[in-house]
Design a protein around this motif. Structure first.
Motif, PDB file in Angstrom:
ATOM      1  N   ARG A  15       0.821  -1.221   0.000  1.00 31.74           N
ATOM      2  CA  ARG A  15       0.000   0.000   0.000  1.00 31.74           C
ATOM      3  C   ARG A  15       0.857   1.275   0.000  1.00 31.74           C
ATOM      4  NH1 ARG A  15      -5.384   1.280   1.870  1.00 31.74           N
ATOM      5  NH2 ARG A  15      -5.435   3.406   2.661  1.00 31.74           N
ATOM      6  N   ASP A  16       1.896   1.313   0.790  1.00 35.29           N
ATOM      7  CA  ASP A  16       2.764   2.497   0.836  1.00 35.29           C
ATOM      8  C   ASP A  16       3.503   2.703  -0.485  1.00 35.29           C
ATOM      9  OD1 ASP A  16       2.007   3.037   3.436  1.00 35.29           O
ATOM     10  OD2 ASP A  16       3.652   1.869   4.315  1.00 35.29           O
ATOM     11  N   GLY A  17       3.907   1.598  -1.095  1.00 40.84           N
ATOM     12  CA  GLY A  17       4.583   1.682  -2.389  1.00 40.84           C
ATOM     13  C   GLY A  17       3.655   2.223  -3.469  1.00 40.84           C
ATOM     14  N   ALA A  19       1.051   4.180  -2.956  1.00 40.52           N
ATOM     15  CA  ALA A  19       0.846   5.605  -2.670  1.00 40.52           C
ATOM     16  C   ALA A  19       2.018   6.427  -3.181  1.00 40.52           C
ATOM     17  CB  ALA A  19       0.648   5.815  -1.168  1.00 40.52           C
ATOM     18  N   GLU A  20       3.228   5.913  -3.015  1.00 36.87           N
ATOM     19  CA  GLU A  20       4.420   6.624  -3.486  1.00 36.87           C
ATOM     20  C   GLU A  20       4.441   6.715  -5.007  1.00 36.87           C
ATOM     21  OE1 GLU A  20       9.203   5.952  -3.418  1.00 36.87           O
ATOM     22  OE2 GLU A  20       8.081   5.359  -1.614  1.00 36.87           O
ATOM     23  N   ILE A  21       4.079   5.640  -5.691  1.00 39.02           N
ATOM     24  CA  ILE A  21       4.041   5.640  -7.161  1.00 39.02           C
ATOM     25  C   ILE A  21       3.004   6.644  -7.656  1.00 39.02           C
ATOM     26  CG2 ILE A  21       3.377   4.272  -9.176  1.00 39.02           C
ATOM     27  CD1 ILE A  21       4.711   1.876  -7.835  1.00 39.02           C
ATOM     28  N   CYS A  23       1.878   9.312  -6.107  1.00 38.58           N
ATOM     29  CA  CYS A  23       2.363  10.673  -5.846  1.00 38.58           C
ATOM     30  C   CYS A  23       3.449  11.079  -6.844  1.00 38.58           C
ATOM     31  CB  CYS A  23       2.878  10.777  -4.412  1.00 38.58           C
ATOM     32  SG  CYS A  23       1.554  10.783  -3.197  1.00 38.58           S
ATOM     33  N   GLU A  24       4.329  10.156  -7.204  1.00 43.32           N
ATOM     34  CA  GLU A  24       5.347  10.448  -8.216  1.00 43.32           C
ATOM     35  C   GLU A  24       4.703  10.732  -9.565  1.00 43.32           C
ATOM     36  OE1 GLU A  24       8.231   7.306  -8.437  1.00 43.32           O
ATOM     37  OE2 GLU A  24       8.836   7.569  -6.346  1.00 43.32           O
ATOM     38  N   TYR A  26       1.692  11.840 -10.032  1.00 39.63           N
ATOM     39  CA  TYR A  26       0.998  13.119  -9.869  1.00 39.63           C
ATOM     40  C   TYR A  26       1.955  14.285 -10.123  1.00 39.63           C
ATOM     41  CZ  TYR A  26      -1.819  16.742  -7.570  1.00 39.63           C
ATOM     42  OH  TYR A  26      -2.532  17.879  -7.292  1.00 39.63           O
ATOM     43  N   ASP A  27       3.176  14.173  -9.633  1.00 47.91           N
ATOM     44  CA  ASP A  27       4.172  15.225  -9.818  1.00 47.91           C
ATOM     45  C   ASP A  27       4.767  15.236 -11.214  1.00 47.91           C
ATOM     46  OD1 ASP A  27       3.857  16.122  -7.220  1.00 47.91           O
ATOM     47  OD2 ASP A  27       5.470  14.858  -6.432  1.00 47.91           O
TER      48      ASP A  27
END
Length: 171
Positions: A15-17, A19-21, A23-24, A26-27
């Motif tokens: 799940r954290d991975g 979320a990080e993907i 967010c990346e 998104y940026d």
């Protein structure tokens, strides 16, 4: 990479991975940012207005002066992005008719219009087919017919003579 391979790779990430993907992404990509912002707060009318402003800027400079020539690849891309966000057929039809409205305004400001006739006719046909396929003729037939008549008048007018050509008439 296929969709199946993507699903398999995503299942292996916690799940954290994920979320990080996200967010990346998104940026990194404006399209992803736009899609995720719409997914979080889906306001179709606001999105339609935003896309109408983008389309207007493809035809006109900020102070209302017409651009040299609108990029139809950009216009089609904007329509494609809007349809990927919004599944409301009426809103997409409204956007397509808005493009024809703006194209009409742009052609009224231009001297050389006949070169745009095939492009306009093709987009008119695509819009007509879209309306027929989604059963929206009863809502937009009058608007489409008005646009068709106004565009036909512009093309009957033809290219306006330039100032250089006016001197020939006085001789």
């Amino acid at each position: 990479m296929s969709k199946a391979a993507l699903k398999k790779a995503l299942k292996e990430i916690d799940r954290d991975g994920l979320a990080e993907i996200i967010c990346e992404m998104y940026d990194a990509r404006p399209e992803a940012k736009e899609y995720l912002e719409f997914w979080i707060n889906p306001d179709v009318d606001k999105e339609l207005d935003k896309y109408k402003q983008k389309i207007f800027k493809l035809f006109f400079i900020s102070e209302g002066k017409p651009r040299k020539s609108p990029g139809f690849t950009d216009i089609k891309t904007r329509v494609k992005y809007f349809t990927s966000l919004c599944v409301d057929y009426e809103k997409t039809a409204d956007l397509m008719l808005y493009i024809l409205d703006i194209y009409l305004l742009w052609l009224m400001e231009r001297r050389h219009v006949l070169t745009h006739k095939p492009r306009v006719e093709k987009f008119l046909d695509e819009t007509t087919v879209y309306l027929e396929n989604h059963g929206l003729e009863h809502l937009y037939s009058l608007r489409l017919e008005r646009l068709r008549n106004d565009l036909e008048e512009i093309f009957e007018r033809g290219d306006k003579p330039t100032r250089r050509d006016w001197g020939r008439w006085w001789r």
